[in-house]
Every structure is written in structure tokens, then in C-alpha cells.
Design a protein around this motif. Structure first.
Motif, PDB file in Angstrom:
ATOM      1  N   LYS A  19     -23.009  -5.835 -11.795  1.00 52.30           N
ATOM      2  CA  LYS A  19     -21.810  -5.861 -10.971  1.00 52.30           C
ATOM      3  C   LYS A  19     -21.523  -4.434 -10.523  1.00 52.30           C
ATOM      4  O   LYS A  19     -21.604  -3.510 -11.332  1.00 52.30           O
ATOM      5  CB  LYS A  19     -20.619  -6.388 -11.764  1.00 52.30           C
ATOM      6  N   PHE A  54     -19.488  -1.100  -9.598  1.00 54.78           N
ATOM      7  CA  PHE A  54     -18.271  -0.495 -10.130  1.00 54.78           C
ATOM      8  C   PHE A  54     -17.245  -0.397  -9.009  1.00 54.78           C
ATOM      9  O   PHE A  54     -17.519   0.132  -7.940  1.00 54.78           O
ATOM     10  CB  PHE A  54     -18.580   0.890 -10.702  1.00 54.78           C
ATOM     11  N   ARG A  55     -16.057  -0.895  -9.256  1.00 59.22           N
ATOM     12  CA  ARG A  55     -15.015  -0.885  -8.234  1.00 59.22           C
ATOM     13  C   ARG A  55     -13.852   0.022  -8.616  1.00 59.22           C
ATOM     14  O   ARG A  55     -12.767  -0.102  -8.084  1.00 59.22           O
ATOM     15  CB  ARG A  55     -14.514  -2.292  -7.994  1.00 59.22           C
ATOM     16  N   ASN A  86     -11.066   1.934 -11.389  1.00 57.98           N
ATOM     17  CA  ASN A  86     -10.134   1.388 -12.367  1.00 57.98           C
ATOM     18  C   ASN A  86      -8.826   0.991 -11.681  1.00 57.98           C
ATOM     19  O   ASN A  86      -8.637   1.206 -10.500  1.00 57.98           O
ATOM     20  CB  ASN A  86      -9.871   2.403 -13.494  1.00 57.98           C
TER      21      ASN A  86
END
Length: 114
Positions: free
Chosen positions: A103, A105-106, A108
Motif C-alpha cells: 500500500k 504511504f499517504r 499521517n
């Protein structure tokens, strides 16, 4: 035997250190560690004595002794690589888990308003 000498006065030179340890026996070398930038001693040194019995007597006698208004610390020197891993041992290679889905990383959620 290699001996570590700590908490030494900053005004000491190699000759003064050698003079103190020669009372207990032959001294092969006495080196105070010097800072490369400030050219001042760092407060510790190393002494080499070829006879182990004389070296142990010097350690017992000088550890905690007050010389030039400072209590010096004297111990047997431990080699820098004493606690490192065995050179012949290889690290285990990283194994990527097969059942994990990747997935992106978007970031925090800190500072985010919904």
C-alpha cells in the motif's frame, strides 16, 4: 598490558603521565588523547606496560588516587572491538513476507481536517 587512565587534568603532558606510572615498573608508552580541533587533551589517556604484574599493581594503587587535585580513574583497557559481532558471522538477509499487500504511504493524520 594496556591501561586506561581517565579524569586526568588538562595540563598534563605525556611525560608527566609516564613519570607517574614508572614508579610501578617499565612503561612502553604513555599517550594522552588530544582533540584534533582544539589541540587540548580530552581528559583520558592510555599507558602500556609490558609486565602484567607491575601493571596490575599500578592499576590497584592509582585507581581513585588524587594527583594534582583530581581523582584519576585507572582500569585495564578493553579493546574497541571487544563487543562487536564475530567477523565470520554473516547477517541474515531480509526476506520480504509473501502474503503482505503493498500500500502506498499517504502520510499521517496530524494536522488534517476532515
Amino acid at each position: 598490558m594496556d591501561i586506561y587512565v581517565g579524569s586526568i587534568p588538562f595540563k598534563w603532558k605525556d611525560a608527566r603521565l609516564k613519570e607517574i606510572f614508572e614508579v610501578y615498573g617499565e612503561v612502553t608508552s604513555a599517550k594522552i588523547v588530544i582533540d584534533k580541533i582544539t589541540r587540548q587533551n580530552k581528559g583520558f589517556a592510555f599507558v602500556q606496560m609490558p609486565n602484567d604484574a607491575e601493571a596490575k599493581l599500578a592499576i590497584e594503587s592509582l585507581n581513585g588516587a588524587e594527583i594534582d587535585e583530581r581523582k584519576i580513574i585507572v582500569n585495564e583497557s578493553i579493546p574497541n572491538n571487544a563487543g562487536s559481532l564475530d567477523k565470520n558471522k554473516k547477517k541474515k538477509p531480509y526476506v520480504k513476507p509473501e502474503n503482505k499487500e503493498w500500500k502506498p504511504f499517504r502520510g499521517n493524520n496530524k494536522g488534517r481536517r476532515d
